[in-house]
Write a protein that holds these residues in place. Structure first.
Motif, PDB file in Angstrom:
ATOM      1  N   ARG A 195       0.835  -1.210   0.000  1.00  0.00           N
ATOM      2  CA  ARG A 195       0.000   0.000   0.000  1.00  0.00           C
ATOM      3  C   ARG A 195       0.867   1.256   0.000  1.00  0.00           C
ATOM      4  N   GLU A 196       1.947   1.248   0.772  1.00  0.00           N
ATOM      5  CA  GLU A 196       2.856   2.397   0.817  1.00  0.00           C
ATOM      6  C   GLU A 196       3.519   2.612  -0.539  1.00  0.00           C
ATOM      7  N   LEU A 197       3.936   1.535  -1.194  1.00  0.00           N
ATOM      8  CA  LEU A 197       4.541   1.664  -2.520  1.00  0.00           C
ATOM      9  C   LEU A 197       3.545   2.240  -3.525  1.00  0.00           C
ATOM     10  N   VAL A 198       2.311   1.773  -3.468  1.00  0.00           N
ATOM     11  CA  VAL A 198       1.293   2.287  -4.388  1.00  0.00           C
ATOM     12  C   VAL A 198       1.052   3.764  -4.123  1.00  0.00           C
ATOM     13  N   GLN A 199       0.958   4.155  -2.853  1.00  0.00           N
ATOM     14  CA  GLN A 199       0.753   5.575  -2.527  1.00  0.00           C
ATOM     15  C   GLN A 199       1.947   6.414  -2.963  1.00  0.00           C
ATOM     16  N   ALA A 200       3.155   5.876  -2.806  1.00  0.00           N
ATOM     17  CA  ALA A 200       4.356   6.602  -3.230  1.00  0.00           C
ATOM     18  C   ALA A 200       4.352   6.797  -4.739  1.00  0.00           C
ATOM     19  N   ARG A 201       3.941   5.766  -5.480  1.00  0.00           N
ATOM     20  CA  ARG A 201       3.862   5.879  -6.947  1.00  0.00           C
ATOM     21  C   ARG A 201       2.896   6.993  -7.338  1.00  0.00           C
ATOM     22  N   THR A 218       7.837  -2.165  -6.557  1.00  0.00           N
ATOM     23  CA  THR A 218       6.472  -2.669  -6.411  1.00  0.00           C
ATOM     24  C   THR A 218       6.302  -3.988  -7.148  1.00  0.00           C
ATOM     25  N   VAL A 219       6.780  -4.044  -8.371  1.00  0.00           N
ATOM     26  CA  VAL A 219       6.680  -5.277  -9.159  1.00  0.00           C
ATOM     27  C   VAL A 219       7.448  -6.402  -8.480  1.00  0.00           C
ATOM     28  N   LYS A 223      12.988   9.136 -12.672  1.00  0.00           N
ATOM     29  CA  LYS A 223      13.830   8.012 -12.246  1.00  0.00           C
ATOM     30  C   LYS A 223      13.308   7.417 -10.936  1.00  0.00           C
ATOM     31  N   ALA A 224      12.855   8.289 -10.021  1.00  0.00           N
ATOM     32  CA  ALA A 224      12.293   7.804  -8.754  1.00  0.00           C
ATOM     33  C   ALA A 224      11.028   6.993  -8.995  1.00  0.00           C
ATOM     34  N   VAL A 225      10.190   7.445  -9.923  1.00  0.00           N
ATOM     35  CA  VAL A 225       8.980   6.699 -10.273  1.00  0.00           C
ATOM     36  C   VAL A 225       9.363   5.320 -10.796  1.00  0.00           C
TER      37      VAL A 225
END
Length: 114
Positions: free
Chosen positions: A52-58, A103-104, A94-96
């Motif tokens: 969830r944190e990775l998705v929110q960061a994306r 995430t993958v 690059k961060a994205v």
């Protein structure tokens, strides 16, 4: 097939089944089939929190890139994108890409290994 649960586990199953208008046995059977067919991949609460944190960061990074692109579209003088702003946009991209890759990777690790 017989399933056994301690009292706390059985209560969790009962509540989940009740929430979907199903008997505990039917609900458990559906979940077992979903896992067996790889439709549902069990994940710990901690791993779920990480995902969830990775998705929110994306989402946040993509919004940041969009905002940066809008700010740098014409530049302050109208003569194009200032070099420092363009560099910031590239670093955000690059961060994205890094968050996407992480995430993958986490999602792949969740899948059962054959």
């Amino acid at each position: 097939m017989n399933l056994s649960f301690n009292d706390a586990e059985l209560e969790v199953v009962r509540l989940a089944a009740e929430g979907e208008g199903m008997s505990p046995g039917s609900w458990a059977g559906r979940q077992v089939m979903a896992v067996a067919q790889h439709v549902l991949v069990p994940v710990s609460r901690d791993a779920g929190d990480v995902l969830r944190e990775l998705v929110q960061a994306r989402v946040h990074l993509r919004e940041t890139v969009t905002a940066l692109r809008a700010l740098t579209a014409t530049g302050a003088s109208g003569a194009g994108v200032p070099v420092p702003a363009a560099t910031v946009v590239e670093e955000a991209l690059k961060a994205v890409a890094r968050v996407d890759a992480a995430t993958v990777q986490v999602m792949r690790e969740r899948r059962p290994r054959s």
